[in-house]
Design a protein around this motif. Sequence first.
Motif, mmCIF file in Angstrom:
data_model
loop_
_atom_site.group_PDB
_atom_site.id
_atom_site.type_symbol
_atom_site.label_atom_id
_atom_site.label_comp_id
_atom_site.label_asym_id
_atom_site.label_seq_id
_atom_site.Cartn_x
_atom_site.Cartn_y
_atom_site.Cartn_z
ATOM 1 N N SER A 187 3.979 -6.185 1.583
ATOM 2 C CA SER A 187 4.323 -7.372 0.797
ATOM 3 C C SER A 187 3.867 -8.644 1.512
ATOM 4 C CB SER A 187 5.830 -7.419 0.549
ATOM 5 O OG SER A 187 6.256 -6.296 -0.183
ATOM 6 N N LYS A 188 4.094 -8.702 2.827
ATOM 7 C CA LYS A 188 3.654 -9.860 3.599
ATOM 8 C C LYS A 188 2.127 -9.973 3.585
ATOM 9 C CE LYS A 188 4.157 -13.304 6.486
ATOM 10 N NZ LYS A 188 4.712 -14.599 6.024
ATOM 11 N N TRP A 189 1.464 -8.863 3.760
ATOM 12 C CA TRP A 189 0.001 -8.822 3.748
ATOM 13 C C TRP A 189 -0.536 -9.277 2.385
ATOM 14 C CZ3 TRP A 189 -3.159 -3.722 4.940
ATOM 15 C CH2 TRP A 189 -4.518 -4.050 5.146
ATOM 16 N N SER A 190 0.112 -8.819 1.318
ATOM 17 C CA SER A 190 -0.310 -9.173 -0.031
ATOM 18 C C SER A 190 -0.256 -10.679 -0.261
ATOM 19 C CB SER A 190 0.578 -8.455 -1.057
ATOM 20 O OG SER A 190 0.291 -8.860 -2.370
ATOM 21 N N ASP A 191 0.830 -11.328 0.186
ATOM 22 C CA ASP A 191 0.924 -12.777 0.037
ATOM 23 C C ASP A 191 -0.106 -13.496 0.896
ATOM 24 O OD1 ASP A 191 2.824 -13.022 -1.904
ATOM 25 O OD2 ASP A 191 4.484 -13.475 -0.565
ATOM 26 N N ASN A 192 -0.370 -12.974 2.089
ATOM 27 C CA ASN A 192 -1.320 -13.625 2.997
ATOM 28 C C ASN A 192 -2.733 -13.670 2.406
ATOM 29 O OD1 ASN A 192 0.652 -14.149 4.878
ATOM 30 N ND2 ASN A 192 0.136 -12.423 6.210
ATOM 31 N N ILE A 193 -3.150 -12.572 1.756
ATOM 32 C CA ILE A 193 -4.509 -12.534 1.209
ATOM 33 C C ILE A 193 -4.542 -12.863 -0.284
ATOM 34 C CG2 ILE A 193 -5.213 -10.832 2.936
ATOM 35 C CD1 ILE A 193 -5.162 -8.708 0.744
ATOM 36 N N ARG A 194 -3.362 -13.097 -0.872
ATOM 37 C CA ARG A 194 -3.237 -13.466 -2.284
ATOM 38 C C ARG A 194 -3.878 -12.431 -3.205
ATOM 39 N NH1 ARG A 194 -3.436 -20.055 -2.752
ATOM 40 N NH2 ARG A 194 -1.920 -20.436 -1.093
ATOM 41 N N ARG A 195 -3.613 -11.180 -2.912
ATOM 42 C CA ARG A 195 -4.094 -10.071 -3.731
ATOM 43 C C ARG A 195 -2.948 -9.086 -3.960
ATOM 44 N NH1 ARG A 195 -7.607 -13.084 -4.356
ATOM 45 N NH2 ARG A 195 -9.880 -12.806 -4.260
ATOM 46 N N ARG A 196 -2.895 -8.529 -5.156
ATOM 47 C CA ARG A 196 -1.843 -7.559 -5.499
ATOM 48 C C ARG A 196 -2.404 -6.159 -5.754
ATOM 49 N NH1 ARG A 196 1.096 -11.323 -3.409
ATOM 50 N NH2 ARG A 196 1.759 -13.028 -4.779
ATOM 51 N N SER A 197 -3.500 -6.084 -6.502
ATOM 52 C CA SER A 197 -3.995 -4.785 -6.966
ATOM 53 C C SER A 197 -4.363 -3.816 -5.833
ATOM 54 C CB SER A 197 -5.194 -4.979 -7.898
ATOM 55 O OG SER A 197 -6.216 -5.730 -7.290
ATOM 56 N N PRO A 198 -4.919 -4.262 -4.693
ATOM 57 C CA PRO A 198 -5.247 -3.272 -3.640
ATOM 58 C C PRO A 198 -4.020 -2.519 -3.138
ATOM 59 C CG PRO A 198 -6.380 -5.346 -3.216
ATOM 60 C CD PRO A 198 -5.406 -5.604 -4.322
ATOM 61 N N PHE A 199 -2.879 -3.173 -3.096
ATOM 62 C CA PHE A 199 -1.671 -2.532 -2.576
ATOM 63 C C PHE A 199 -1.046 -1.598 -3.609
ATOM 64 C CE2 PHE A 199 -2.439 -6.494 -0.398
ATOM 65 C CZ PHE A 199 -2.356 -6.106 0.933
ATOM 66 N N ILE A 200 -1.176 -1.967 -4.884
ATOM 67 C CA ILE A 200 -0.723 -1.052 -5.938
ATOM 68 C C ILE A 200 -1.572 0.215 -5.891
ATOM 69 C CG2 ILE A 200 -0.341 -0.767 -8.407
ATOM 70 C CD1 ILE A 200 -0.280 -3.864 -8.594
ATOM 71 N N CYS A 201 -2.880 0.046 -5.755
ATOM 72 C CA CYS A 201 -3.801 1.188 -5.694
ATOM 73 C C CYS A 201 -3.494 2.075 -4.492
ATOM 74 C CB CYS A 201 -5.242 0.683 -5.640
ATOM 75 S SG CYS A 201 -6.481 1.995 -5.641
ATOM 76 N N ALA A 202 -3.265 1.454 -3.332
ATOM 77 C CA ALA A 202 -2.966 2.232 -2.120
ATOM 78 C C ALA A 202 -1.683 3.031 -2.285
ATOM 79 C CB ALA A 202 -2.857 1.291 -0.917
ATOM 80 N N GLY A 203 -0.663 2.417 -2.915
ATOM 81 C CA GLY A 203 0.591 3.135 -3.141
ATOM 82 C C GLY A 203 0.409 4.327 -4.062
ATOM 83 N N LEU A 204 -0.372 4.144 -5.127
ATOM 84 C CA LEU A 204 -0.615 5.247 -6.060
ATOM 85 C C LEU A 204 -1.386 6.383 -5.399
ATOM 86 C CD1 LEU A 204 -1.506 3.195 -9.268
ATOM 87 C CD2 LEU A 204 0.504 4.656 -8.951
ATOM 88 N N ILE A 205 -2.349 6.056 -4.552
ATOM 89 C CA ILE A 205 -3.113 7.102 -3.851
ATOM 90 C C ILE A 205 -2.202 7.885 -2.911
ATOM 91 C CG2 ILE A 205 -4.926 7.493 -2.142
ATOM 92 C CD1 ILE A 205 -6.464 5.181 -3.460
ATOM 93 N N CYS A 206 -1.317 7.183 -2.196
ATOM 94 C CA CYS A 206 -0.353 7.878 -1.324
ATOM 95 C C CYS A 206 0.503 8.847 -2.139
ATOM 96 C CB CYS A 206 0.539 6.864 -0.612
ATOM 97 S SG CYS A 206 -0.250 5.963 0.738
ATOM 98 N N CYS A 207 0.966 8.387 -3.308
ATOM 99 C CA CYS A 207 1.783 9.258 -4.163
ATOM 100 C C CYS A 207 0.996 10.487 -4.612
ATOM 101 C CB CYS A 207 2.261 8.484 -5.389
ATOM 102 S SG CYS A 207 3.515 7.260 -5.047
ATOM 103 N N LEU A 208 -0.245 10.272 -5.014
ATOM 104 C CA LEU A 208 -1.060 11.380 -5.506
ATOM 105 C C LEU A 208 -1.252 12.439 -4.428
ATOM 106 C CD1 LEU A 208 -2.723 12.348 -7.964
ATOM 107 C CD2 LEU A 208 -4.711 11.233 -6.932
ATOM 108 N N VAL A 209 -1.571 11.998 -3.224
ATOM 109 C CA VAL A 209 -1.772 12.941 -2.116
ATOM 110 C C VAL A 209 -0.456 13.639 -1.781
ATOM 111 C CG1 VAL A 209 -2.396 13.159 0.318
ATOM 112 C CG2 VAL A 209 -3.723 11.643 -1.178
ATOM 113 N N GLY A 210 0.644 12.878 -1.758
ATOM 114 C CA GLY A 210 1.939 13.470 -1.416
ATOM 115 C C GLY A 210 2.382 14.522 -2.418
#
Length: 498
Positions: A333-356
Amino acid sequence: MQGTVTGSDAKSGIEVLTEDADATTETVNQVQPLPMPLTKEQERRIWRKVDRRLLPILTIMYLVGSLDRSNIGNAKLQGLMTQLNLTGDEYNIALTMYFVSYTLCTVPANLLLKKLRPSKWLPGIALVWGIVATLMGLARSYPQLVGVRICLGIAEAGLPPGAFYYITIWYPRHMVSYRIGLFWGGATFAGAFSGLLAFGISFMSGTAGLLGWSWIFIIEGLITIVVSIVAFFVFVDFPDTATFLTPEERAYIVHKKKYDNSSVGEEEHFELRHLWETLTDWRVVACSLINMSVITPVYGITLFLPFGFNAVISQLLSVPPYVVATATVVAWSKWSDNIRRRSPFICAGLICCLVGFAINVANVSIGARYFGTFLVVAGSYAGFPGNVSWLGNNTVGHYRRGIAIGMQVMFANAGGAIACNIYRIRDAPRYLLGHGVEMGFVGMGLTLLPIVVITYMRDNARRDAALCEAEDRGLKVEYPPEELRRMGNQAPDFRYTL
């Protein structure tokens, strides 16, 4: 529209106006000056002051709300099924009815928040659901359990969308993700705390003739009641009425928020068109479906986490994944605000879920499946703050944003209702059907996400090109402020967050 039309650009569709004698006409670039000049350190000091007042109570309320919502999974391990004689899919139906009532009440609850004031509405509903959660420990039959779960869903429906909306009222859009991440981290930590607390409460089994599952509901419900009473004295409403701020600090925050999304401010009054425009916006629906793909794994794992061990070991094993997830939530969340981007973190979370989930579906050792659980819990919880912030960032207008966030939470809880019915008791301990359906939801999110991002990028590029073309031709673009506010995120000066 005020002014005289001297030309029109057919390609960009922008009306070009000459300056008018009317001194009240405002241009896109005209904004009011800051109420007071501030250094970066002074700004940080103001926001820290706001953080200290808002975030602790929000986090604690969200934590106890998460406990009361998900502790039925721990109660199941402590004799709930046996004492209430639950058979077949009755446990799943009881879980589902909570989400049905919850889903139906989210959007209306967010509209009421603005009207009834956050300082009364949020602590008030916390008090009500605390009482309901306590009474759940006294249920003695299946119909009673279902009835109490329905009431709990109605009472809790206002908290998540209300808390997310409340944060967007106070903070500029590129400060929202970290703040949502902090109190959403409370919900994540509740997953760890819930297992430990349930383990401790289980030793009360037999006290006053009640089994351990009853005491889990009663003790955790009473904690919520205490928190709600404290919240009545701590909660504040809106920046312009916050007495803990100085007049200069209030003026700074009001100005910062007013011109955060638009050069002329946002619409603050409610009209029925706000409801219709938001409900029929395909990107709001798409973002809500993406949120559904992130949250459905949260509910599936929360409600059905045992690993095939006895109750005590299962509860203790549920702690480490949530500890890791809490740290991931805050960091992303902190990283997302720093770079002012949301979609990369949503994508990363979904990929983690898929692999898990893929690991848990595979015929591997229980240790490997446990590692897969870490990925699912961390990915689903950490992907959520970016998704809520994303929709809030890209929806202009107080009531539009409230409706959009309520709609997003509504879709998420529809996913919770589905999760309750795909993890069937007869499928334990591997839950192949449940994990397979969850992978389908994750796939839906990974499909919709790039589509939404591409359309946002296209709209931003088109508006940039239209502005550059007008400047190159020496044309001055003017809109009355009322029209810009009415246009919302369709205004030519608005840019979508990616």
